[in-house]
Design a protein around this motif. Structure first.
Motif, PDB file in Angstrom:
ATOM      1  N   MET A   1      -7.029  12.852  15.787  1.00  0.00           N
ATOM      2  CA  MET A   1      -7.634  12.681  14.664  1.00  0.00           C
ATOM      3  C   MET A   1      -7.267  11.376  13.832  1.00  0.00           C
ATOM      4  O   MET A   1      -6.028  11.210  13.582  1.00  0.00           O
ATOM      5  N   LYS A   2      -8.111  10.785  13.276  1.00  0.00           N
ATOM      6  CA  LYS A   2      -7.740   9.392  12.606  1.00  0.00           C
ATOM      7  C   LYS A   2      -7.646   9.623  11.257  1.00  0.00           C
ATOM      8  O   LYS A   2      -8.044  10.729  10.744  1.00  0.00           O
ATOM      9  N   ALA A   3      -6.950   8.753  10.658  1.00  0.00           N
ATOM     10  CA  ALA A   3      -6.625   8.936   9.040  1.00  0.00           C
ATOM     11  C   ALA A   3      -6.589   7.695   8.518  1.00  0.00           C
ATOM     12  O   ALA A   3      -5.952   6.579   9.384  1.00  0.00           O
ATOM     13  N   PHE A   4      -6.674   7.510   7.126  1.00  0.00           N
ATOM     14  CA  PHE A   4      -6.515   6.390   6.534  1.00  0.00           C
ATOM     15  C   PHE A   4      -5.386   6.456   5.463  1.00  0.00           C
ATOM     16  O   PHE A   4      -5.324   7.531   4.870  1.00  0.00           O
ATOM     17  N   ILE A   5      -4.628   5.362   5.446  1.00  0.00           N
ATOM     18  CA  ILE A   5      -3.390   5.491   4.375  1.00  0.00           C
ATOM     19  C   ILE A   5      -3.690   4.226   3.319  1.00  0.00           C
ATOM     20  O   ILE A   5      -3.913   3.335   3.728  1.00  0.00           O
ATOM     21  N   VAL A   6      -3.689   4.570   1.998  1.00  0.00           N
ATOM     22  CA  VAL A   6      -3.942   3.799   1.313  1.00  0.00           C
ATOM     23  C   VAL A   6      -2.586   3.576   0.340  1.00  0.00           C
ATOM     24  O   VAL A   6      -2.504   4.378  -0.318  1.00  0.00           O
ATOM     25  N   ASP A   7      -2.045   2.494   0.493  1.00  0.00           N
ATOM     26  CA  ASP A   7      -0.649   2.037  -0.185  1.00  0.00           C
ATOM     27  C   ASP A   7      -1.174   1.356  -1.584  1.00  0.00           C
ATOM     28  O   ASP A   7      -1.337   0.262  -1.661  1.00  0.00           O
ATOM     29  N   LEU A   8      -1.129   2.236  -2.815  1.00  0.00           N
ATOM     30  CA  LEU A   8      -1.540   1.513  -3.956  1.00  0.00           C
ATOM     31  C   LEU A   8      -0.675   0.538  -4.596  1.00  0.00           C
ATOM     32  O   LEU A   8      -0.902  -0.452  -5.262  1.00  0.00           O
ATOM     33  N   SER A   9       0.672   0.577  -3.928  1.00  0.00           N
ATOM     34  CA  SER A   9       1.880  -0.519  -4.379  1.00  0.00           C
ATOM     35  C   SER A   9       1.276  -1.709  -3.991  1.00  0.00           C
ATOM     36  O   SER A   9       1.874  -2.752  -4.345  1.00  0.00           O
ATOM     37  N   ARG A  10       0.599  -1.735  -2.813  1.00  0.00           N
ATOM     38  CA  ARG A  10       0.272  -3.088  -2.219  1.00  0.00           C
ATOM     39  C   ARG A  10      -1.118  -3.552  -2.462  1.00  0.00           C
ATOM     40  O   ARG A  10      -1.492  -4.874  -2.289  1.00  0.00           O
ATOM     41  N   CYS A  11      -1.890  -2.806  -3.186  1.00  0.00           N
ATOM     42  CA  CYS A  11      -3.278  -3.356  -3.406  1.00  0.00           C
ATOM     43  C   CYS A  11      -3.201  -4.116  -4.639  1.00  0.00           C
ATOM     44  O   CYS A  11      -2.772  -3.729  -5.766  1.00  0.00           O
ATOM     45  N   ASN A  12      -3.552  -5.410  -4.705  1.00  0.00           N
ATOM     46  CA  ASN A  12      -3.823  -6.156  -5.877  1.00  0.00           C
ATOM     47  C   ASN A  12      -5.160  -6.535  -6.237  1.00  0.00           C
ATOM     48  O   ASN A  12      -5.382  -7.535  -7.150  1.00  0.00           O
ATOM     49  N   GLY A  13      -5.878  -5.944  -5.954  1.00  0.00           N
ATOM     50  CA  GLY A  13      -7.356  -6.050  -6.255  1.00  0.00           C
ATOM     51  C   GLY A  13      -8.136  -7.042  -6.025  1.00  0.00           C
ATOM     52  O   GLY A  13      -8.854  -7.863  -6.648  1.00  0.00           O
ATOM     53  N   CYS A  14      -7.906  -7.476  -4.677  1.00  0.00           N
ATOM     54  CA  CYS A  14      -8.618  -8.708  -4.017  1.00  0.00           C
ATOM     55  C   CYS A  14     -10.033  -8.447  -3.666  1.00  0.00           C
ATOM     56  O   CYS A  14     -10.686  -9.501  -3.421  1.00  0.00           O
ATOM     57  N   TYR A  15     -10.216  -7.167  -3.539  1.00  0.00           N
ATOM     58  CA  TYR A  15     -11.570  -6.833  -3.221  1.00  0.00           C
ATOM     59  C   TYR A  15     -12.017  -7.272  -1.692  1.00  0.00           C
ATOM     60  O   TYR A  15     -13.157  -7.182  -1.252  1.00  0.00           O
ATOM     61  N   CYS A  16     -11.101  -7.556  -0.708  1.00  0.00           N
ATOM     62  CA  CYS A  16     -11.204  -7.971   0.597  1.00  0.00           C
ATOM     63  C   CYS A  16     -11.881  -6.912   1.317  1.00  0.00           C
ATOM     64  O   CYS A  16     -12.740  -6.968   2.231  1.00  0.00           O
ATOM     65  N   CYS A  17     -11.426  -5.785   1.091  1.00  0.00           N
ATOM     66  CA  CYS A  17     -11.683  -4.326   1.857  1.00  0.00           C
ATOM     67  C   CYS A  17     -13.176  -4.280   1.560  1.00  0.00           C
ATOM     68  O   CYS A  17     -14.149  -3.772   2.308  1.00  0.00           O
ATOM     69  N   GLN A  18     -13.593  -4.163   0.204  1.00  0.00           N
ATOM     70  CA  GLN A  18     -15.025  -4.123  -0.327  1.00  0.00           C
ATOM     71  C   GLN A  18     -15.911  -5.171   0.187  1.00  0.00           C
ATOM     72  O   GLN A  18     -17.212  -4.912   0.659  1.00  0.00           O
ATOM     73  N   ILE A  19     -15.288  -6.138   0.490  1.00  0.00           N
ATOM     74  CA  ILE A  19     -16.321  -7.339   0.892  1.00  0.00           C
ATOM     75  C   ILE A  19     -16.651  -7.471   2.225  1.00  0.00           C
ATOM     76  O   ILE A  19     -17.480  -7.745   2.724  1.00  0.00           O
ATOM     77  N   ALA A  20     -15.597  -7.065   3.099  1.00  0.00           N
ATOM     78  CA  ALA A  20     -15.482  -6.779   4.452  1.00  0.00           C
ATOM     79  C   ALA A  20     -16.717  -5.873   4.681  1.00  0.00           C
ATOM     80  O   ALA A  20     -17.471  -5.745   5.866  1.00  0.00           O
ATOM     81  N   CYS A  21     -16.518  -4.688   4.027  1.00  0.00           N
ATOM     82  CA  CYS A  21     -17.712  -3.393   4.297  1.00  0.00           C
ATOM     83  C   CYS A  21     -18.883  -3.850   4.211  1.00  0.00           C
ATOM     84  O   CYS A  21     -19.739  -3.829   4.887  1.00  0.00           O
ATOM     85  N   LYS A  22     -19.137  -4.907   3.106  1.00  0.00           N
ATOM     86  CA  LYS A  22     -20.549  -5.275   2.827  1.00  0.00           C
ATOM     87  C   LYS A  22     -20.726  -6.284   4.005  1.00  0.00           C
ATOM     88  O   LYS A  22     -22.059  -6.360   4.700  1.00  0.00           O
ATOM     89  N   ASP A  23     -19.827  -7.057   4.609  1.00  0.00           N
ATOM     90  CA  ASP A  23     -20.317  -8.027   5.615  1.00  0.00           C
ATOM     91  C   ASP A  23     -20.485  -7.414   6.812  1.00  0.00           C
ATOM     92  O   ASP A  23     -21.287  -8.228   7.408  1.00  0.00           O
ATOM     93  N   GLU A  24     -20.036  -6.251   6.924  1.00  0.00           N
ATOM     94  CA  GLU A  24     -20.261  -5.247   8.260  1.00  0.00           C
ATOM     95  C   GLU A  24     -21.657  -4.746   8.241  1.00  0.00           C
ATOM     96  O   GLU A  24     -22.225  -4.707   9.237  1.00  0.00           O
ATOM     97  N   HIS A  25     -21.774  -4.210   7.260  1.00  0.00           N
ATOM     98  CA  HIS A  25     -23.217  -3.241   7.019  1.00  0.00           C
ATOM     99  C   HIS A  25     -24.435  -3.685   6.282  1.00  0.00           C
ATOM    100  O   HIS A  25     -25.345  -3.224   6.737  1.00  0.00           O
ATOM    101  N   VAL A  26     -24.116  -4.447   5.587  1.00  0.00           N
ATOM    102  CA  VAL A  26     -25.515  -5.232   4.821  1.00  0.00           C
ATOM    103  C   VAL A  26     -26.187  -5.849   5.848  1.00  0.00           C
ATOM    104  O   VAL A  26     -25.641  -6.976   6.668  1.00  0.00           O
TER     105      VAL A  26
END
Length: 270
Positions: A1-26
């Motif tokens: 089974m797959k899983a995501f780990i989100v380390d909030l201490s490393r997230c700097n709010g660059c929004y790259c994940c959000q942009i990548a999702c848009k780029d892949e699916h829009v």
């Protein structure tokens, strides 16, 4: 089974994940995994920004959120057309060919992770980039595009060491998205001498819980600032005592359910 780990201490709010999702699916039709994501209104991965405290004692925290790919998803239970299925790897998909647009899944999703596409009359959400996984990719686009390593994706069995340290997951439907290093509360302020018109350096600040008598202690820095960090969650009423060179000042119990900036605190030294 797959899983995501989100380390909030490393997230700097660059929004790259959000942009990548848009780029892949829009504008990209990945049926039968998903139809194109609208360019506006939907964020299958969305970075939530939270401003904590008040200026000048404030911090900003960022939390990427997506479908949790629950083990016992409410959306799948209420779908009357078997449009929602769980893959062997744990990813939850909405089959666009079977979805009738009844919106029940969006209404019953406990995490507000399902969107409705009015133009296509479809419910849509994060697919874990299942089309890429089936094409030989090891990770979804959001993880691939994260520059700080805040996002990890892999076999849950291989991620047990990190999962064991996760501070919170879903308490409603056990999901496949785990969060590490959730920001803790703080109490902060500045101590100054109103007569000398100087900040007070090296004052001992003691924070004491009104009911449990649990205490925390720090000293003011070269700017007269004090920061009590990593405070426990919950409703706490603290009393603050400040001492320096025989002078003491006490602030009566205040509510610290959320992050607190006590502002400038005047204390006349003897």
């Amino acid at each position: 089974m797959k899983a995501f780990i989100v380390d909030l201490s490393r997230c700097n709010g660059c929004y790259c994940c959000q942009i990548a999702c848009k780029d892949e699916h829009v504008a990209n039709d990945w049926a039968p995994y998903a139809k194109p994501q609208p360019d506006t209104g939907q964020f299958w991965v969305k970075v939530h920004e939270e401003v904590r405290g008040t200026v000048p004692k404030c911090k900003i925290s960022y939390t990427p959120k997506m479908c949790l790919h629950c083990d016992d998803p409410e959306c799948m239970k209420v779908c009357r057309f078997e449009a929602i299925t769980r893959r062997d790897d744990g990813m939850i998909l909405i089959n666009p060919a079977k979805c009738t647009g009844c919106k029940l899944c969006a209404d019953y999703c406990l995490h507000d992770a399902i969107y409705f596409n009015e133009d296509l009359n479809l419910a849509q959400k994060c697919t874990g980039c299942a089309h890429l996984l089936d094409d030989g990719w090891d990770i979804p686009r959001c993880v691939d595009n994260c520059p700080t390593g805040a996002l990890t994706f892999g076999e849950e069995s291989d991620l047990q060491e990190k999962i064991a340290k996760a501070e919170f997951t879903s308490d409603k439907c056990k999901g496949r998205v785990y969060y590490l290093n959730r920001p803790k509360k703080f109490v902060a302020g500045t101590v100054y001498d109103p007569v000398e018109k100087e900040v007070v350096i090296g004052a001992t600040c003691t924070l004491k819980d009104k009911y449990s008598d649990q205490t925390f202690q720090v000293e003011t820095d070269n700017f007269g600032d004090f920061w009590f960090k990593e405070l426990p969650d919950g409703e706490y009423f603290y009393t603050l005592t400040i001492e320096k060179d025989g002078t003491k000042k006490t602030l009566e119990a205040f509510n610290a359910t959320k992050d607190v900036n006590l502002g400038d605190i005047a204390m006349r030294l003897l």
